[in-house]
Scaffold this motif. Structure first.
Motif, mmCIF file in Angstrom:
data_model
loop_
_atom_site.group_PDB
_atom_site.id
_atom_site.type_symbol
_atom_site.label_atom_id
_atom_site.label_comp_id
_atom_site.label_asym_id
_atom_site.label_seq_id
_atom_site.Cartn_x
_atom_site.Cartn_y
_atom_site.Cartn_z
ATOM 1 N N UNK A 1 50.536 0.177 2.447
ATOM 2 C CA UNK A 1 50.883 0.285 1.032
ATOM 3 C C UNK A 1 50.218 1.490 0.378
ATOM 4 N N UNK A 2 49.016 1.871 0.838
ATOM 5 C CA UNK A 2 48.287 2.986 0.241
ATOM 6 C C UNK A 2 47.795 3.934 1.336
ATOM 7 N N UNK A 3 47.842 5.225 1.029
ATOM 8 C CA UNK A 3 47.261 6.251 1.887
ATOM 9 C C UNK A 3 46.780 7.378 0.994
ATOM 10 N N UNK A 4 45.524 7.757 1.148
ATOM 11 C CA UNK A 4 44.933 8.821 0.328
ATOM 12 C C UNK A 4 44.613 10.019 1.203
ATOM 13 N N UNK B 1 62.543 -2.493 7.499
ATOM 14 C CA UNK B 1 62.101 -2.957 6.194
ATOM 15 C C UNK B 1 60.705 -2.409 5.906
ATOM 16 N N UNK B 2 60.478 -2.110 4.650
ATOM 17 C CA UNK B 2 59.178 -1.568 4.236
ATOM 18 C C UNK B 2 59.184 -0.047 4.195
ATOM 19 N N UNK B 3 58.233 0.493 3.457
ATOM 20 C CA UNK B 3 58.061 1.950 3.373
ATOM 21 C C UNK B 3 56.586 2.258 3.532
ATOM 22 N N UNK B 4 56.235 3.048 4.542
ATOM 23 C CA UNK B 4 54.835 3.290 4.886
ATOM 24 C C UNK B 4 54.251 4.474 4.118
ATOM 25 N N UNK C 1 56.388 15.645 -3.007
ATOM 26 C CA UNK C 1 55.804 14.346 -2.720
ATOM 27 C C UNK C 1 56.642 13.288 -3.438
ATOM 28 N N UNK C 2 56.639 12.050 -2.955
ATOM 29 C CA UNK C 2 57.429 11.001 -3.612
ATOM 30 C C UNK C 2 57.016 10.805 -5.064
ATOM 31 N N UNK C 3 57.959 10.363 -5.890
ATOM 32 C CA UNK C 3 57.658 10.140 -7.303
ATOM 33 C C UNK C 3 56.577 9.091 -7.498
ATOM 34 N N UNK C 4 56.443 8.192 -6.537
ATOM 35 C CA UNK C 4 55.424 7.153 -6.652
ATOM 36 C C UNK C 4 54.020 7.669 -6.339
ATOM 37 N N UNK D 1 45.834 13.255 -3.039
ATOM 38 C CA UNK D 1 47.137 12.625 -3.239
ATOM 39 C C UNK D 1 47.034 11.177 -2.778
ATOM 40 N N UNK D 2 47.448 10.263 -3.650
ATOM 41 C CA UNK D 2 47.558 8.864 -3.250
ATOM 42 C C UNK D 2 49.028 8.519 -3.073
ATOM 43 N N UNK D 3 49.400 8.229 -1.842
ATOM 44 C CA UNK D 3 50.762 7.830 -1.523
ATOM 45 C C UNK D 3 50.864 6.316 -1.626
ATOM 46 N N UNK D 4 51.991 5.845 -2.168
ATOM 47 C CA UNK D 4 52.195 4.414 -2.383
ATOM 48 C C UNK D 4 53.462 3.979 -1.663
ATOM 49 N N UNK D 5 53.332 3.068 -0.718
ATOM 50 C CA UNK D 5 54.475 2.558 0.022
ATOM 51 C C UNK D 5 54.845 1.148 -0.395
#
Length: 395
Positions: free
Chosen positions: A263-266, A190-193, A290-293, A175-179
């Motif tokens: 911004x990225x977490x795998x 501010x921001x999304x991790x 998981x988030x749509x992104x 899974x690649x999470x995108x913040x």
């Protein structure tokens, strides 16, 4: 043929995976087979990923084992890991348990059957790449139709009194999470991790793990027996291992700098699925949490598998174990995966039973007892006789 000596010879032929070069050991096994009057052939794969199989694949029983082993360092071993040292009780070295001991016992049993003048009802396959997932081993033989559905005994190490008739499913994915990046001094306003997204997902996985999957009456009996075997000598309750999803986030990599909101977490996940849990359905459920992104990429998918306990293969194997050990043998199921998964999916009735000291498998001072090697040879020989003596359709 001496099973201990043959096991020692196999250990001394390096076949570490990686890199997975089994060409030398395949040639050696081919020479043993042909010395017994069993014509064989080698399938050559890239970088020495070689398998050796009997040319006659019309047997009612396929005897198989993998000839690759996990690597070993010299440090910490009582005897050098590739010495194949034989002492009064054991054969020592990498692969003694997993699973050159089982391959040696198979060849010794076949040699006995040939010496007895029996018409062999068996086919043989010694494969590479089991430790690497089987792409060039069993899966290759299946894809090329070089082995054909029948009863199959895999000489993988198991408890001495219990053949394994089933394995949990496996589901591996990334899974690649995108913040949304930002200055760390402003987070979490501010921001999304992406790292926090991964943490939230892992918390949900912990909740998913608590789900207990109901089982059929047959599976409950198998699980209860398997739980007792798995827990012998410990105070650990292994029941959840068989009835629930086990999960391991094996690798997590995320973030760009300590002062940037990631911004990225795998995340690379390994899940083991109980009977009654469908891999595609559980992946759909995971995607909804998981988030749509985020992007989920499946790597390996297979549901739990099982060979019926009342089949000829299982019944005759248990009878042979019971006779040799003077106990009552009952089958068990396993929490890990093996080539049995791919074979069952292709229509084989698969069972695992073989010699080994399970506490040393993949570890330091791997060994197999000579007594267990000889007993497995006897059990395999009796099983071969059962298939020799029956002309009826096997079910």
């Amino acid at each position: 043929m001496n099973a201990a000596k043959l096991c020692s010879d196999l250990i001394q032929i390096r076949s570490d995976n990686p890199p997975g070069d089994t060409s030398e050991i395949a040639e050696y096994i081919l020479s043993v087979m042909e010395g017994l009057g069993i014509p064989g052939t080698i399938t050559s794969g890239p970088d020495g990923h070689d398998n050796v199989i009997s040319k006659d694949q019309a047997g009612r029983l396929l005897l198989t084992g993998h000839i690759d082993v996990v690597p070993a360092l010299n440090e910490g071993w009582k005897y050098p890991p590739y010495s194949g040292k034989i002492d009064d009780t054991c054969v020592h070295g990498r692969g003694a348990t997993d699973m050159k001991g089982g391959c040696a016992a198979v060849l010794s049993a076949v040699a006995r059957a040939k010496d007895a003048g029996d018409d062999l009802p068996v086919s043989l396959a010694f494969v590479c790449d089991e430790e690497g997932g089987g792409r060039y081993g069993t899966r290759y033989l299946l894809e090329k139709n070089l082995i054909h559905p029948c009863d199959v005994l895999i000489a993988e190490p198991t408890p001495a009194y219990a053949p394994a008739v089933g394995q949990k499913g496996v589901c591996r994915f990334d899974v690649e999470f995108v913040g949304t990046p930002g200055h760390s001094s402003l987070y979490p306003i501010l921001g999304e991790s992406a790292v926090i997204q991964a943490m939230d997902f892992l918390y949900w996985m912990g909740e998913l793990h608590k789900r207990v999957y109901p089982q059929t009456e047959e599976m409950e009996k198998l699980i209860e027996h398997s739980t007792k075997i798995a827990g012998e000598g410990t105070t650990t309750d292994f029941g959840p291992v068989f009835r629930q999803i086990m999960y391991n986030p094996g690798i997590i990599s995320g973030g760009e700098r300590v002062n940037i909101v990631a911004q990225k977490c795998t995340l690379m996940m390994d899940m083991r699925l109980p009977w009654g849990c469908d891999c595609d359905e559980i992946l759909d459920e995971i995607c909804s949490h998981i988030p749509k992104s985020a992007v989920l990429t499946p790597r390996t998918k297979a549901n739990a598998s099982l060979t019926a306990s009342d089949s000829f293969l299982v019944q005759k194997t248990c009878e042979a174990i019971s006779e040799v050990y003077g106990i009552t043998s009952r089958p068990m199921v396993q929490w890990a995966a093996s080539d049995a998964r791919a074979l069952r999916l292709a229509g084989f009735r698969a069972l695992e039973y073989g010699p080994g000291d399970l506490s040393t498998m993949h570890g330091l001072n791997e060994k197999v007892s000579i007594d267990q090697l000889n007993k497995c040879e006897e059990i395999y020989y009796r099983l071969i006789q059962n298939y020799t003596n029956t002309k009826q359709e096997i079910s």
